[in-house]
Design a protein around this motif. Structure first.
Motif, mmCIF file in Angstrom:
data_model
loop_
_atom_site.group_PDB
_atom_site.id
_atom_site.type_symbol
_atom_site.label_atom_id
_atom_site.label_comp_id
_atom_site.label_asym_id
_atom_site.label_seq_id
_atom_site.Cartn_x
_atom_site.Cartn_y
_atom_site.Cartn_z
ATOM 1 N N SER A 225 -51.947 24.674 -14.783
ATOM 2 C CA SER A 225 -52.005 23.493 -15.647
ATOM 3 C C SER A 225 -52.282 22.195 -14.899
ATOM 4 C CB SER A 225 -50.699 23.361 -16.441
ATOM 5 O OG SER A 225 -49.595 23.174 -15.577
ATOM 6 N N ASP A 226 -52.207 22.226 -13.565
ATOM 7 C CA ASP A 226 -52.544 21.026 -12.796
ATOM 8 C C ASP A 226 -54.052 20.796 -12.768
ATOM 9 O OD1 ASP A 226 -49.977 20.352 -12.206
ATOM 10 O OD2 ASP A 226 -49.962 21.265 -10.217
ATOM 11 N N HIS A 227 -54.809 21.851 -13.054
ATOM 12 C CA HIS A 227 -56.258 21.741 -12.903
ATOM 13 C C HIS A 227 -57.051 22.182 -14.116
ATOM 14 C CE1 HIS A 227 -55.527 20.877 -8.692
ATOM 15 N NE2 HIS A 227 -54.783 21.967 -8.610
ATOM 16 N N GLU A 228 -56.386 22.766 -15.102
ATOM 17 C CA GLU A 228 -57.111 23.237 -16.280
ATOM 18 C C GLU A 228 -56.214 23.182 -17.505
ATOM 19 O OE1 GLU A 228 -57.842 27.582 -16.026
ATOM 20 O OE2 GLU A 228 -56.605 27.500 -14.205
ATOM 21 N N HIS A 229 -56.873 23.238 -18.661
ATOM 22 C CA HIS A 229 -56.151 23.220 -19.930
ATOM 23 C C HIS A 229 -55.352 24.509 -20.077
ATOM 24 C CE1 HIS A 229 -55.520 21.742 -24.009
ATOM 25 N NE2 HIS A 229 -55.682 22.982 -24.429
ATOM 26 N N ALA A 230 -54.062 24.389 -20.340
ATOM 27 C CA ALA A 230 -53.188 25.566 -20.448
ATOM 28 C C ALA A 230 -52.429 25.494 -21.765
ATOM 29 C CB ALA A 230 -52.222 25.600 -19.280
ATOM 30 N N THR A 231 -52.544 26.550 -22.573
ATOM 31 C CA THR A 231 -51.927 26.566 -23.894
ATOM 32 C C THR A 231 -51.212 27.888 -24.145
ATOM 33 O OG1 THR A 231 -53.682 25.146 -24.778
ATOM 34 C CG2 THR A 231 -52.348 26.325 -26.378
ATOM 35 N N VAL A 232 -50.047 27.819 -24.791
ATOM 36 C CA VAL A 232 -49.363 29.023 -25.268
ATOM 37 C C VAL A 232 -49.065 28.837 -26.752
ATOM 38 C CG1 VAL A 232 -48.338 29.620 -23.042
ATOM 39 C CG2 VAL A 232 -47.092 28.119 -24.603
ATOM 40 N N ASP A 233 -48.973 29.941 -27.472
ATOM 41 C CA ASP A 233 -48.694 29.853 -28.906
ATOM 42 C C ASP A 233 -47.308 30.381 -29.249
ATOM 43 O OD1 ASP A 233 -49.076 32.513 -28.453
ATOM 44 O OD2 ASP A 233 -50.574 32.824 -30.032
ATOM 45 N N TRP A 234 -46.359 30.212 -28.339
ATOM 46 C CA TRP A 234 -44.999 30.686 -28.560
ATOM 47 C C TRP A 234 -44.401 30.015 -29.792
ATOM 48 C CZ3 TRP A 234 -42.957 29.427 -22.946
ATOM 49 C CH2 TRP A 234 -43.640 30.232 -22.015
ATOM 50 N N ASP A 235 -43.632 30.799 -30.556
ATOM 51 C CA ASP A 235 -42.908 30.197 -31.673
ATOM 52 C C ASP A 235 -41.670 29.482 -31.137
ATOM 53 O OD1 ASP A 235 -41.002 32.177 -31.144
ATOM 54 O OD2 ASP A 235 -41.619 33.430 -32.828
ATOM 55 N N GLU A 236 -40.960 28.780 -32.022
ATOM 56 C CA GLU A 236 -39.808 27.978 -31.583
ATOM 57 C C GLU A 236 -38.738 28.835 -30.935
ATOM 58 O OE1 GLU A 236 -36.421 24.886 -33.319
ATOM 59 O OE2 GLU A 236 -38.191 25.349 -34.534
ATOM 60 N N ALA A 237 -38.535 30.051 -31.462
ATOM 61 C CA ALA A 237 -37.511 30.936 -30.891
ATOM 62 C C ALA A 237 -37.847 31.282 -29.441
ATOM 63 C CB ALA A 237 -37.391 32.207 -31.729
ATOM 64 N N ARG A 238 -39.113 31.540 -29.147
ATOM 65 C CA ARG A 238 -39.514 31.878 -27.777
ATOM 66 C C ARG A 238 -39.340 30.660 -26.863
ATOM 67 N NH1 ARG A 238 -43.610 34.770 -24.768
ATOM 68 N NH2 ARG A 238 -43.127 34.229 -22.596
ATOM 69 N N VAL A 239 -39.734 29.502 -27.350
ATOM 70 C CA VAL A 239 -39.590 28.279 -26.544
ATOM 71 C C VAL A 239 -38.119 28.034 -26.210
ATOM 72 C CG1 VAL A 239 -39.824 25.759 -26.550
ATOM 73 C CG2 VAL A 239 -41.710 27.186 -27.359
ATOM 74 N N ARG A 240 -37.255 28.180 -27.210
ATOM 75 C CA ARG A 240 -35.824 27.956 -26.963
ATOM 76 C C ARG A 240 -35.242 29.024 -26.043
ATOM 77 N NH1 ARG A 240 -32.954 24.170 -29.492
ATOM 78 N NH2 ARG A 240 -34.000 22.918 -31.075
ATOM 79 N N ALA A 241 -35.764 30.240 -26.129
ATOM 80 C CA ALA A 241 -35.294 31.301 -25.230
ATOM 81 C C ALA A 241 -35.657 30.980 -23.788
ATOM 82 C CB ALA A 241 -35.897 32.642 -25.649
ATOM 83 N N GLU A 242 -36.888 30.492 -23.563
ATOM 84 C CA GLU A 242 -37.301 30.101 -22.213
ATOM 85 C C GLU A 242 -36.453 28.926 -21.720
ATOM 86 O OE1 GLU A 242 -39.821 31.482 -20.306
ATOM 87 O OE2 GLU A 242 -40.266 33.017 -21.817
ATOM 88 N N ALA A 243 -36.198 27.968 -22.615
ATOM 89 C CA ALA A 243 -35.411 26.786 -22.235
ATOM 90 C C ALA A 243 -33.967 27.140 -21.920
ATOM 91 C CB ALA A 243 -35.462 25.749 -23.363
ATOM 92 N N SER A 244 -33.448 28.210 -22.538
ATOM 93 C CA SER A 244 -32.053 28.595 -22.310
ATOM 94 C C SER A 244 -31.804 29.013 -20.864
ATOM 95 C CB SER A 244 -31.657 29.734 -23.253
ATOM 96 O OG SER A 244 -32.304 30.945 -22.900
ATOM 97 N N VAL A 245 -32.840 29.427 -20.158
ATOM 98 C CA VAL A 245 -32.694 29.801 -18.748
ATOM 99 C C VAL A 245 -32.270 28.578 -17.929
ATOM 100 C CG1 VAL A 245 -33.879 30.752 -16.732
ATOM 101 C CG2 VAL A 245 -34.406 31.637 -19.006
ATOM 102 N N PHE A 246 -32.834 27.426 -18.250
ATOM 103 C CA PHE A 246 -32.454 26.179 -17.568
ATOM 104 C C PHE A 246 -30.994 25.849 -17.843
ATOM 105 C CE2 PHE A 246 -36.993 25.963 -17.965
ATOM 106 C CZ PHE A 246 -37.463 25.169 -16.935
ATOM 107 N N ARG A 247 -30.549 26.099 -19.077
ATOM 108 C CA ARG A 247 -29.209 25.679 -19.476
ATOM 109 C C ARG A 247 -28.119 26.461 -18.760
ATOM 110 N NH1 ARG A 247 -31.902 24.415 -24.574
ATOM 111 N NH2 ARG A 247 -31.904 22.145 -24.644
ATOM 112 N N SER A 248 -28.472 27.572 -18.168
ATOM 113 C CA SER A 248 -27.480 28.331 -17.404
ATOM 114 C C SER A 248 -26.985 27.529 -16.202
ATOM 115 C CB SER A 248 -28.094 29.654 -16.928
ATOM 116 O OG SER A 248 -29.146 29.418 -16.001
ATOM 117 N N ALA A 249 -27.803 26.580 -15.741
ATOM 118 C CA ALA A 249 -27.453 25.774 -14.571
ATOM 119 C C ALA A 249 -26.993 24.378 -14.954
ATOM 120 C CB ALA A 249 -28.655 25.683 -13.630
ATOM 121 N N ASP A 250 -26.632 24.186 -16.209
ATOM 122 C CA ASP A 250 -26.326 22.861 -16.742
ATOM 123 C C ASP A 250 -25.458 21.980 -15.839
ATOM 124 O OD1 ASP A 250 -26.196 20.716 -18.408
ATOM 125 O OD2 ASP A 250 -24.981 21.641 -19.946
ATOM 126 N N PRO A 251 -24.319 22.473 -15.315
ATOM 127 C CA PRO A 251 -23.467 21.579 -14.515
ATOM 128 C C PRO A 251 -24.101 21.125 -13.199
ATOM 129 C CG PRO A 251 -22.296 23.587 -15.172
ATOM 130 C CD PRO A 251 -23.742 23.824 -15.420
#
Length: 373
Positions: A225-251
């Motif tokens: 994505s630094d050099h070309e157009h990058a797109t995904v068609d994930w639904d909201e559930a998939r996006v939130r699932a990917e984001a939940s990995v970050f939340r494991s390190a919240d503190p």
């Protein structure tokens, strides 16, 4: 014997009490100062006091994370200084530059760097972390060993004067761009949670703010994505699932770096420019940092001038706008002018500026940067 005046009695009894209160206050302040990044919570009264003392230009400056300025004696107005490329080639020179930069800043800046592992190590001249393994290699180690590497990196950074690491990578990738370059720990979400969190925990123990990336998740996308157009068609559930990995390190996370990927279900623009995705990161109280807004590929993606990228990054709600251009470079953009014009155009945007600066100052206070202000 003549009677002792009542006011003399009161004064003599108050002195020990005042001394006791002062001593208690000093001890409490010292105890708070001695707390680490994880245990320390922002002093909201101090954050608000500092915020209210800033001019609008000062506030805009706190939103900029920029390459070191060209002038070595002018006032430092930016909220953070980014060290990339050759800026850390000579460690002693970097130490001195950080020291003098700190002295010229009214509000102590973040001093940020990318140290992930392997060839993705901006501080590879430091002897203690020259052998820092790639994320994929770290994933094969026990959590305690990964954490120890995080501590080692954090200590090396603090020795130089750096206090923010734009790492670790929380992207889950069993294939694609992040898998090929070894920056992803694994294609298994649980492995990424454990190892990336362990590394972030080590950084936090050393007093460094870890910035997870690339929120809400790069996944197994094949494009760079630094050099070309990058797109995904994930639904909201998939996006939130990917984001939940970050939340494991919240503190242990100070914030997240937003990705340059377009999540088409959320809108036509890259994540760093989509308000809904920035708001998703703010749900955890993190600051959000853009990737480099100076790259032309980003402007080309949205069919606009680079100045528009800066405007949209602010309008999306980001807290730190990262640029590899020196803020005082005559050939660069007028970041201060662009953002001040926006904030002055609408009271709601002025309030949004305050909210972003407040989040930045809270993180700075957790790092002890506001002590004494």
């Amino acid at each position: 014997m003549s009677p002792v005046p009542m006011r003399g009695v009161l004064r003599s009894s108050l002195v020990p009490l005042l001394l006791l209160l002062c001593t208690f206050g000093d001890a409490a302040a010292q105890a708070r100062k001695n707390k680490g990044f994880v245990e320390r919570t922002p002093d909201e009264a101090r954050v608000e006091r500092v915020l209210q003392s800033l001019s609008q230009r000062d506030k805009v400056g706190q939103l900029l994370l920029a390459y070191p300025q060209i002038s070595k004696d002018g006032a430092v107005e930016v909220g953070g200084v980014l060290f990339v490329g050759a800026t850390l080639r000579k460690i002693d020179a970097a130490k001195e530059r950080i020291r003098t930069t700190r002295e010229r800043a009214r509000i102590p800046p973040f001093f940020a760097v990318d140290i992930e592992g392997g060839s993705f190590n901006r501080l590879n001249r430091h002897p203690s972390i020259q052998a820092l393994p790639l994320a994929r290699e770290l994933a094969a180690m026990e959590d305690k060993e990964v954490e120890a590497w995080g501590v080692r990196v954090g200590k090396a950074m603090r020795e130089v004067g750096l206090n923010m690491n734009l790492a670790p990578v929380f992207d889950v990738a069993a294939k694609g761009h992040m898998f090929r370059n070894g920056r992803a720990f694994s294609g298994e979400p649980e492995v990424v949670k454990q190892k990336a969190t362990a590394f972030a925990r080590g950084l936090a123990k050393a007093g460094v703010a870890a910035i997870g990336k690339h929120f809400p998740g790069y996944g197994d996308l094949d494009s760079d994505s630094d050099h070309e157009h990058a797109t995904v068609d994930w639904d909201e559930a998939r996006v939130r699932a990917e984001a939940s990995v970050f939340r494991s390190a919240d503190p242990f996370l100070g914030g997240v770096m937003m990705s340059n990927i377009v999540y088409s279900k959320f809108g036509p623009k890259p994540a760093i420019l989509e308000p809904a995705l920035v708001a998703l990161a703010h749900e955890s109280g993190w600051i959000t940092i853009t990737d480099d807004v100076a790259i032309r590929a980003l402007a080309e993606q949205i069919g606009a001038e680079r100045e528009e990228v800066v405007r949209l990054a602010f309008l999306a709600g980001n807290d730190l706008i990262l640029t590899t251009e020196p803020p005082d470079w005559s050939g660069g953009m007028d970041y201060f002018g662009i953002l001040m014009k926006l904030a002055q155009s609408d009271p709601k945007l002025a309030a949004q500026l305050d909210a972003a600066v407040r989040r930045v100052l809270r993180l700075k206070d957790r790092l002890g940067l506001l002590d004494g202000l």
